[in-house]
Design an enzyme around this catalytic site. Structure first.
Site, PDB file in Angstrom:
ATOM      1  N   GLU A 128       0.861  -1.176   0.000  1.00  0.00           N
ATOM      2  CA  GLU A 128       0.000   0.000   0.000  1.00  0.00           C
ATOM      3  C   GLU A 128       0.898   1.227   0.000  1.00  0.00           C
ATOM      4  O   GLU A 128       1.939   1.240   0.659  1.00  0.00           O
ATOM      5  CB  GLU A 128      -0.906   0.060   1.242  1.00  0.00           C
ATOM      6  N   TYR A 140       7.793   2.541  -7.561  1.00  0.00           N
ATOM      7  CA  TYR A 140       7.100   1.266  -7.699  1.00  0.00           C
ATOM      8  C   TYR A 140       6.658   1.024  -9.138  1.00  0.00           C
ATOM      9  O   TYR A 140       6.768  -0.085  -9.648  1.00  0.00           O
ATOM     10  CB  TYR A 140       5.907   1.188  -6.746  1.00  0.00           C
TER      11      TYR A 140
END
Length: 170
Positions: A128, A140
């Protein structure tokens, strides 16, 4: 939670790039980890939370360290925590000290976590990230994580949605 981070190699074997080494966290590292955590996040984990993870076989808890000098030990400059179970992993926490950011340590620590997860049989790695954390999201994305969901008001102080990201591992 996610700050910024990077690493490679099998757990315990460590990774060295320049003066930075990545190795399994010890109880002696917790103070440095907590300092980074408190500086990086508005709702930090407790020292007790980190101490309880040291040495747990289902948890990859590794630190990036720099030697302080002959006989003076190491300075923790980053850490990563991945929970693993039944072929899945949860990258629960990753952060780099502000003084060490901008030198690729975050990317190396993330790559280390991915390799460590693969070595543990993880096929799907989740995390998350705060929707507003553009730097972490860009990292990411560049490492192949895809958005697969959202958790409304997941974060507190301030309240904010979390984006759920997933990466399929080889």
């Amino acid at each position: 939670q996610v700050g910024a981070g990077a690493r490679t190699a099998a757990r315990g074997a460590g990774m060295t790039e320049g003066a930075v080494t990545v190795r399994a966290a010890t109880l002696a590292d917790v103070e440095g980890v907590v300092a980074i955590e408190r500086a990086a996040f508005s709702d930090p984990w407790t020292a007790k939370s980190f101490r309880e993870l040291v040495g747990r076989p289902e948890v990859l808890f590794d630190v990036a360290v720099r030697p302080l000098g002959e006989g003076e030990g190491d300075e923790v400059i980053g850490f990563v925590i991945v929970y693993t179970v039944a072929g899945e992993g949860d990258l629960a926490n990753l952060a780099i000290a502000a003084s060490a950011r901008g030198h690729g340590e975050g990317r190396r620590l993330l790559r280390h976590a991915i390799q460590g997860a693969v070595a543990r049989g993880v096929q799907l790695l989740f995390l998350e990230v705060r929707e507003s954390n553009e730097a972490a999201r860009a990292l990411y994305d560049s490492e192949g994580f895809m958005e697969v969901g959202r958790r409304a008001k997941y974060y507190v102080r301030p309240a904010e949605d979390a984006l759920i990201l997933r990466k399929e591992l080889p």
